[in-house]
Design an enzyme around this catalytic site. Sequence first.
Site, PDB file in Angstrom:
ATOM      1  N   LYS A 171       0.782  -1.236   0.000  1.00  0.00           N
ATOM      2  CA  LYS A 171       0.000   0.000   0.000  1.00  0.00           C
ATOM      3  C   LYS A 171       0.824   1.302   0.000  1.00  0.00           C
ATOM      4  CE  LYS A 171      -3.990  -1.503  -0.364  1.00  0.00           C
ATOM      5  NZ  LYS A 171      -3.930  -1.726  -1.782  1.00  0.00           N
ATOM      6  N   TYR A 192      -6.920  -4.912  -1.338  1.00  0.00           N
ATOM      7  CA  TYR A 192      -5.660  -5.100  -2.052  1.00  0.00           C
ATOM      8  C   TYR A 192      -5.667  -4.338  -3.372  1.00  0.00           C
ATOM      9  CZ  TYR A 192      -1.401  -7.510  -3.535  1.00  0.00           C
ATOM     10  OH  TYR A 192      -0.119  -7.790  -3.927  1.00  0.00           O
TER      11      TYR A 192
END
Length: 395
Positions: A301, A389
């Site tokens: 991330k 995700y």
Amino acid sequence: MTGPRHTTVGIIGAGPAGLLLARLLHRAGMDCTVLEHRDRAYVERRQRAGILEQGTVDVLRACGAGERLDREGLVHDGIELRHDRRAHRLDFPALTGGRRVTVYAQTEVVKDLIALQLASGPPLLFDAQALAVAGADTSRPRIRYRHKGREHTLTCDYVIGCDGFHGVTRSAVPAHERRTYERSYPYSWLGVLAEVPPSSDELIYAHSARGFALFSMRTPTVSRLYLQVPNGTDPADWPDDRIWDELERRAAVDTPWKLERGPITAKSVLPMRSSVTEPMRYGRILLAGDAAHIVPPTGAKGLNLAVADVTVLARALAHLHRTGSTALLDAYSATCLRRVWRAEHFSSFMTSTLHTDPDQSPFETRLQLSQLDRIATSPHAAAELAENYTGLPLG
Ligand code: RFL
Ligand code: PHB
């Protein structure tokens, strides 16, 4: 040559956050200057993230940095999770209504943005170290910086700290005006690059009693691999054969699978930490990317959050430039922090579900396995992982 003395937006740091922000502002007709401590070769070689969310790809394309990305980026429709000698694939488009991710290394994103900036962008100064930022609560904040051995001052309408976790901008916000929330982890990652085609078409995240392992890639001929190791590990203690043997053991499954071995060309150890500094704005100083928050890399991330921050920020500054209204700028910190905390939660969840804490009890291991079983058997649990995700829409 003394360099510029005033700029509308002074950007500290030419990582992905600073470079993309400069690009977006330039396209909105705004003047800005980027100061980068390191030299170009160093910035372009730093091995870091590899997974781009769809939203990140869209922003890079929209600002003219999509050409090589579209040619060389590897579009992935899923990942594989391994635990208990079993493999389970998550099909992202099926679970998320069509979302995917792209494998394209941060080094390449940075190279593409630097090339654009030097060809047709606002000033980008390498070897220009910001020493201090002052005047946050005035209408003319200033950056004192050293360039080629000489000190200069750049006055700005706004200063944007894109200077990463160890930058100086955050400390220009008075201590009583900011709050940092942090967590450290009792393990690190040993990351390696290997001149060998990836052993699987998609990334593999492997839980094992010996510790976590991740199988990623850079190109069809270069693999990027990670092993959980104790904090303080010296890469020299990990000769190549030990790395390959350990990767093989941690990813072992009862179905046929072969790990391809090849020459390892780089090894480094990365500590893991979660940290958020709030708020992300103080007066005319704003923080973006790792300067404001970091995540452990398990959820992929970090880079995507940096891109989301500067996308929101560029919109806010362009709105101010066009209309004179600070409404979007006033909302910047709250808008970004909602996404940041979601990513913090997801990164922490992925990290604690997949790693083996050295002090972990058998009970906690059972909880991890139960959670991984749940993801493997429940479309709802799998969709929750897949949505996070592949990236949530920009707030
Ligand atoms: P960056 O990329 O750290 O860029 C900050 C830039 O600011 C410069 N700088 C200064 N310039 C002028 N004056 C000063 N005083 C300055 N102080 C610093 C630095 O030289 C640098 O060029 O932050 P940005 O742009 O916010 O981008 C964030 C991403 O780089 C980061 O979130 C990810 O790379 C995190 N991360 C990873 N994320 C993943 O998703 N997967 C990974 O595998 C992964 N590996 C990593 C990583 C971060 C690492 N760091 C920061 C230690 C591996 C490492 C080693
Ligand atoms: C990488 O390719 O460097 C990478 C991929 C996925 C992650 C972390 C790192 O979760």
